[in-house]
Design an enzyme around this catalytic site. Structure first.
Site: not given
Ligand code: 3PY
Ligand code: MG
Length: 250
Positions: A45, A69, A83, A147, A173
């Site tokens: 994000h 992430r 890497d 999620e 999410d």
């Molecule tokens: C969410 O809450 O969707 C996340 O990805 C939190 O890291």
């Molecule tokens: Mg998320």
């Protein structure tokens, strides 16, 4: 290679971290100096590409493990962040065992997987190549995010996937996938979160979660979560600026 994040996860010692989203290595450096057990570097994000991620890893150095992430579960993102020398990857929105298998395949060197071999920072630009090749598959953590309701429904087959080291629940999410965006105390959202947590605990799989609330961390640890991401850099900056201003103006 600095940290054996796979062993850290397996030890089930609570690891309290926070999300790094700002493309400013000094901020990650400050957070690592303040004593977090790990940092969640958000390439999904936040505006963090491989160069910014590499600078953050350089700034944090050996103070704590950084787990990145990735923006999506494609080979190119997985190999680039590994890497750069990250201690592990967090794969967003893993809704099926097929996606989990794909992430593992791209993150593990042969024979376990198909990770591509390149000369990179992860092994001192070739200077510790053999050592890294021997240890990378054993020490790099592969964490999948649950999620989405589809991930919740597929949790057992995702947990069956060889090479998945831990699960990280994304409550925001997940709530959105249930049509309840941001309503984290909704009973259905909570039921899904608890289901994933319980399936992980039953299967002895490390489970983590994101929370904005520092006051909730000790009960999350009591519930069995061992990988906690608490708040994020932007929030901390904003909240402390506001607290100081409010005090100054009161
Ligand atoms: C969410 O809450 O969707 C996340 O990805 C939190 O890291
Ligand atoms: Mg998320």
């Amino acid at each position: 290679m600095g940290f054996d994040m796979r062993s850290a996860l397996k030890s089930k010692q609570p690891l309290i971290g926070t999300i790094v989203s700002l493309p400013c290595p000094q901020i990650a450096e400050i957070l690592s100096c303040s004593g977090f057990d790990w940092l969640f570097i958000d390439g999904e994000h936040a505006p963090l590409g491989p160069l910014e991620i590499q600078s953050i890893l350089q700034a944090v150095h050996e103070r704590c493990p950084c787990v990145v992430r990735i923006p999506s579960n494609e080979e190119v993102y997985i190999k680039q962040v590994l890497d750069c020398g990250t201690s592990g990857v967090i794969a967003p929105r893993v809704n099926s065992a097929e996606t989990a298998e794909q992430v593992v395949r791209f993150a593990k060197y042969p024979p376990q997987g198909e990770r591509s071999v390149g000369i990179s920072r992860a092994h001192g630009y070739g200077m510790h190549f053999e050592d890294y090749m021997e240890r990378a598959n054993d020490e790099t953590a592969i964490i999948v995010q649950i999620e989405h309701i589809e991930g919740v429904d597929s949790i057992d087959s995702i947990l069956d996937t060889e090479g998945v080291d831990g699960v990280f629940i994304g409550p925001y999410d997940l709530s959105a996938s249930l049509g309840k965006t941001g309503n984290l105390s909704d009973p259905e959202v909570l039921r899904c979160i608890h289901h994933v947590r319980d399936r992980c605990l039953d299967r002895q799989k490390p489970v983590g979660i994101f929370t904005m609330d520092a006051g909730a961390v000790s009960s999350l640890v009591d519930e069995g979560y061992t990988l906690i991401a608490m708040g994020m850099d932007t929030m901390m900056l904003g909240a402390s600026a506001k607290r100081m201003l409010d005090k100054a103006r009161s």
